[in-house]
Scaffold this active site. Structure first.
Site, PDB file in Angstrom:
ATOM      1  N   LYS A 162       0.828  -1.207   0.000  1.00 16.51           N
ATOM      2  CA  LYS A 162       0.000   0.000   0.000  1.00 16.51           C
ATOM      3  C   LYS A 162       0.866   1.263   0.000  1.00 16.51           C
ATOM      4  O   LYS A 162       0.573   2.226  -0.710  1.00 16.51           O
ATOM      5  CB  LYS A 162      -0.919  -0.023   1.219  1.00 16.51           C
ATOM      6  CG  LYS A 162      -1.940  -1.168   1.159  1.00 16.51           C
ATOM      7  CD  LYS A 162      -2.568  -1.453   2.523  1.00 16.51           C
ATOM      8  CE  LYS A 162      -3.575  -2.583   2.455  1.00 16.51           C
ATOM      9  NZ  LYS A 162      -3.988  -3.051   3.807  1.00 16.51           N
ATOM     10  N   GLY A 212     -12.533  -5.396   5.610  1.00 21.18           N
ATOM     11  CA  GLY A 212     -13.920  -5.780   5.823  1.00 21.18           C
ATOM     12  C   GLY A 212     -14.703  -5.783   4.529  1.00 21.18           C
ATOM     13  O   GLY A 212     -14.378  -5.084   3.576  1.00 21.18           O
TER      14      GLY A 212
END
Lengths: 462, 462
Positions: free
Chosen positions: B224, B325
């Site tokens: 990332k 999630g």
């Protein structure tokens, strides 16, 4: 001394064939924000062109004080003291309005739109009051009106709401969106000052203007919340319906008492979906409110801004940064210019709807709930003749349909000398109407020794 | 049982003339993220169309487990277990890749691009490793590859960097971008657990996978950060050059000692411009680091993510939200779909460059600084034979060119029983090479009773 704005541009060579010509910008206003915008555009010229895919050039500037303006922009940029000349200038693709105000600014912006120019503005008052008219005109003329700099300047919150969180049904937006009042509240807490003294410090340090009423009365925050609410919920800009309460009547005593309960007081803007007797509506309000001291929102201090958004898919996200200042605002204004520079053509100007939703999807019936229907927890500070009446105050409130979650006597050692006994109450969630009725009755209660203070308590998730 | 993906689409009626036809989506992967994306698209269908200006319809899905997939998407959506059929499907405008992995996923994504389809992916590993190839192919074919879901899912940080902060010369980006490790670190601190026990809890609660190595070794965070660094600085994706240290060797003892000094330990990704002997370079690194306990970054707890960006105009801004999630990731994937739906035409696909800068503006020479040149403050924990040697340790460090900002004996009451005396040192800013040399020599110092622990200290602004 100054180059004539029309003449000078028309004699410039046309851009070379093949290369994408620079975006040509006209600026109205060369105050703090205007100067910052010009400075950052110049300093980061190559980098911004590398991101935008083309240059961004200021070609004409309207300023009240031409001598000062020439000191900022030099002699290569045409100068005028007639903003309308910039708004309708044939050599300009986009007009940056950073002069402020809602009267003349409206005229300039509408003229620019009518002339087929995109508009970038940091003017929240203008959009909160005349947004519907301005956005309709832009839609008609196929141009974009961009306003990232109108809300929490350094933070790309308009972009986050309009583009980043598009999957979500937004449940609420809550934020500290006025740096001046947040600076004052931080001073009141950190140094135990009363409002007037903290305001004076803020003015001395340049965090508050000579006439700070828009800030301290909560109007500026309400302008911003009305814009955010429109983008969040797909509703018109309902600034006029917002409930707005500032911090001028906030007492240092309540800042201290809130602290004893584990809370901090912030000027909080809240826009929240809520049903009232089965009818969907929006709470849209600005008020000093208690937030738990451990909550992230309580860590937004000094002149910083912080905004939280609750979406049904993303959950709670938060955005934090400087809420005012020359270059932080320039950052937003230039981001909007880059967005315009990246548009493929006129049609693409409608890529993102001005208020996040296309016209057919805006719910014009979605109204702001009246103050009486607002439903939150409350903080009450009740001056009493004797600390022994603490329990009685709690018991009495329960008889008035005010749910009492916590009641205690304030620890008087932490309060200003000479303060009498104060009963502190935290209620459960309750309608404002119920609180108002109870407070009216409480004033006549024999135990009560002075005016009761009430503030909302916001138990934000996240 | 399953509708044939090609047949079923080709027999559908063509969209009505005049209305903008829906964006047709093919999905590869129907696991947690795929199911969440499908669910949110269905639940918020009208609202999303109101924002996008057109519908977004999933028309074909490739899944490994077809029986489970049909349970999610129903029988109106064509199903296949051949991802390549989705990637090249003639009835699909955009392919959503949420299957993960870097081998087959690369093939699918490249095939989709070659077939002229836009791609939306949440696959950071794929882009960190094969991003250059994939973005080049997309540029060639005039399609967009969008990846908001690849970094800090619920937070629109890619959009903030690529579009929101375009005015700025970015100085640094620092973030907690891995929820699993942040959950483990929060557990270690809150409950005094050691790494292994905290990992076990994270696994039991579903916050860590059965094979958590990408997370706990810092690799996921480095994927990332490499993407964020490219967008921040205009450099290629340099994941391979990043310095990556995980949390597997972090001791509970250091979590407790850091606390005594007023710090918290976070797995921090840092990308920072810095000159090394006059040559501009980028620090690109992931490591457990101490941040002041009062700093906003220290308030990012549990599985949440937080990213700070310092720009020369905006100053420090921060972005906070769920980092993993099903629906938080869906939020990002769908935002990318809305972005694609809002594009005016194929040419507009290049509206925003994939890594924020146009090819001519990417600095291919901008390299990651070697570990030895990284310059930060440090925390040292030195087990000693006697607490009386505290001063001697500090004095000795100064002779090794390690600037000592603070030296103290750890308060042993707050440490696990049986822990010997520990000297805690905070250094000034110093090159890693100097620290490494000094630590090598310190190991042989007669006062030292065991292995010395060193961690970086990040004094972030804001």
């Amino acid at each position: 001394m100054f180059r004539d704005p029309v003449q000078s541009l028309e004699t410039q060579p046309s851009p070379s064939v093949g290369a994408i010509r620079p975006l040509r910008v006209g600026m109205i206003g060369m105050g703090t924000v205007g100067a910052g915008t010009f400075r950052v555009l110049a300093r980061n010229q190559a980098l911004i062109a590398g991101r935008a895919g083309r240059g961004i050039e200021v070609v004409v500037v309207a300023a009240r004080n031409l001598a000062r303006a020439v000191g900022v922009v030099g002699t290569d940029v045409a100068l005028t003291n007639d903003p309308m000349q910039v708004a309708t200038h044939p050599g300009v693709d986009v007009v940056v309005e950073v002069a402020g105000g809602t009267g003349a600014a409206r005229e300039w912006v509408l003229a620019a739109i009518a002339a087929g120019k995109h508009v970038v503005t940091a003017n929240k008052a203008l959009l909160a009051v005349h947004g519907s008219e301005i956005f309709a005109a832009a839609l008609e003329h196929g141009v974009a009106v961009a306003y990232e700099g109108a809300v929490a300047v350094s933070i790309p919150i308009v972009k986050a709401l309009r583009e980043g969180l598009t999957a979500n049904r937004i449940e609420w937006v809550a934020g500290i969106v006025n740096g001046t009042t947040n600076f004052i509240l931080s001073k009141m807490r950190d140094e135990g000052l009363d409002f007037a003294a903290a305001l004076q410090q803020a003015q001395a340090l340049g965090y508050a203007e000579a006439d700070p009423s828009f800030d301290i009365d909560g109007v500026d925050a309400a302008h911003k919340m009305a814009l955010l609410a429109a983008n969040a919920f797909g509703m018109p800009v309902r600034f006029a319906d917002a409930q707005v309460e500032g911090i001028t009547r906030l007492q240092g005593l309540d800042v201290a008492c809130a602290e004893q309960l584990g809370f901090r007081i912030k000027l909080l803007g809240v826009a929240r979906r809520r049903e009232d007797h089965g009818v969907p509506g929006i709470e849209l309000r600005v008020q000093p409110a208690l937030v738990p001291a451990t909550h992230l929102m309580a860590q937004v201090n000094g002149s910083m801004n912080g905004i939280m958004v609750k979406g049904d898919a993303a959950g709670v996200t938060m955005y934090y940064g400087a809420g005012a200042g020359s270059e932080p605002t320039a950052s937003a204004v230039i981001a909007d210019l880059v967005d315009v520079a990246r548009l493929g053509g006129t049609h693409a100007a409608q890529r993102v709807p001005h208020l996040g939703f296309h016209a057919h999807a805006v719910d014009n019936a979605l109204a702001v709930l009246p103050r009486a229907a607002v439903h939150t927890r409350h903080y009450l500070r009740v001056p009493v003749h004797s600390g022994e009446q603490t329990g009685a105050v709690g018991a009495w409130l329960a008889t008035q349909q005010v749910p009492v979650a916590q009641v205690q006597l304030a620890c008087d050692q932490a309060l200003p000398p000479g303060t009498g006994p104060q009963v502190l109450v935290l209620t459960g969630a309750v309608a404002q109407a119920t609180v108002d009725l109870a407070m009216h009755a409480l004033a006549a209660h024999p135990a009560v020794a002075g005016p009761v203070a009430t503030l909302r308590v916001e138990m934000l998730e996240g």
